[in-house]
Enzyme design. Sequence first.
Site, PDB file in Angstrom:
ATOM      1  CB  CYS B  85      -0.948  -0.015   1.184  1.00  0.00           C
ATOM      2  SG  CYS B  85      -1.987  -1.489   1.159  1.00  0.00           S
ATOM      3  CG  HIS B 334      -6.368   2.029   0.744  1.00  0.00           C
ATOM      4  ND1 HIS B 334      -5.231   2.579   0.174  1.00  0.00           N
ATOM      5  CD2 HIS B 334      -5.918   1.016   1.548  1.00  0.00           C
ATOM      6  CE1 HIS B 334      -4.167   1.922   0.616  1.00  0.00           C
ATOM      7  NE2 HIS B 334      -4.550   0.973   1.430  1.00  0.00           N
TER       8      HIS B 334
END
Lengths: 110, 387
Positions: B85, B334
């Site tokens: 991420c 996200h």
Amino acid sequence: MPASAGFVEVLKCSACGALDAGPREICPVCHAPALQPGKVPGAGSLLSWTVIRRPPAAFRAEGSYAVAVIELDAGVKVTGRLDSPDAGGQLGARVVLAESKNGVPVFRLA
Amino acid sequence: MRDVAITGIGSTLFGKHEGRGLESLAVEAANTALRNAGVSRKEIGALYLGNFIAGPLSGQEVLAGIVADELGLENIPCTKVEGACASGGIAFRHAVLAVSSGMCDAALVVGVEKMTHASGGQVTQALNCAMDNRSDGPSGLTFPGLFGLAWRIHAAKYGTTRDEVSSVVIKNKANGLKNPLAQLGAELTFDVIRQSQPIADPIQLYDCCPVSDGAAAIVVVAKDRVKDAPDLPIDVLASVQTRGSPRIAGHRDIVSFDATVKAAEFAYRAAGLAAKDIDFVELHDCFSMAEIIDSEDLGLVPRGMGAKWAAEGRTRVGGDIPINPSGGLLAKGHPVGATGVGQLYEAVLQLRGLHANQVKDAGIGMTHNLGGSGIACTVSILKRPDV
Ligand SMILES: [Zn+2]
């Protein structure tokens, strides 16, 4: 099957004696390629735990299950399971190895 | 090393982009950034593309070259960067290095992810590629589970309560309502959060960021080459990258990530600043508990006080340290490989005074992007040039 009879399988460095939860290729302390399979007593304390209620695809068939981080008395931290999703306890609670499932240690409250 | 500034920015909406591919999202964001960068396509000397799970979810790699080809860039080095991420933040740092080192005068950063076409189980499985799958993976741990583990320790050590954690969610969801790019802004109550589905105890549904598609892009340019930029160039004071343990059990303390602590320390040093100088931060709130830990690790909130400061309103816009005025990952969304670049996009808008949820007189902003179980981290510090 409690194949390891109350012992958790870890790695021990035959050069410096360091213990590691593994799997690992070389010793994290002295960097010697000398890690050998070893065993430590499956007694320790509960650092934390959670109940996985939305498992990844590979674990879907199991339903909810409890994952815990255990600090073994031998000085090794391991990620494993608790024997029931309702098994949780106070942080710091004593736990012992109940069984080893697919190489993952499963603990129960002592 | 040369000074570097951000001139061009671009972003798609974050959310569900049905029927659109990774390439389409990436090119939309990147083309926007190039068109307002004040440099020609010929001057772009390198492209770094942050992406994490296009392989498992879309069966597509070599995205950096594909996107450069679409954009009509020269035969420049095009590199896909992966750090879970934190992929987007790492891509940005590489672009900054390429320009500050003198390798080129301008570089393009793109972050992109496409996730919503896959099932929940597939997404969880793909995200689990960011664990050390020799150790944590076989236990059946998930990322919400990691923050469930952290929550119990934070609660035991600091007395953090469910409602204090919910204050983070309520703030970010409310911020998201003001952000036109955000996927899931909402007006929430403590009750609604308390009654939401359990995911990984004590983590519940509203403690988790959504699954998202999206892309963001940034053009970084040598400071001495920004004179043609149509919009205010924003100075890059620091862009730092660190690593931490790949394993839960390898962290000294499950309520702190070494990678963040170190990255913050190096970034403050590089910028010649301290935590008190930061006017706002866009940080990696993949879960409510993550924001609490991050804010403490970055030194912006005293250790153990992350949830309490949120409950006291000290982290909202107008508070002591506004955290995630964009809505953060919880509300903005996200799209994992795009997130780090999206945070920089938001920070640039704040520093230009053009944000839809503007922090008053924002002069210095920070972004924080965290990957895996704390294995990879980037922290950047940006500054308005007149500050
Ligand atoms: Zn050794």
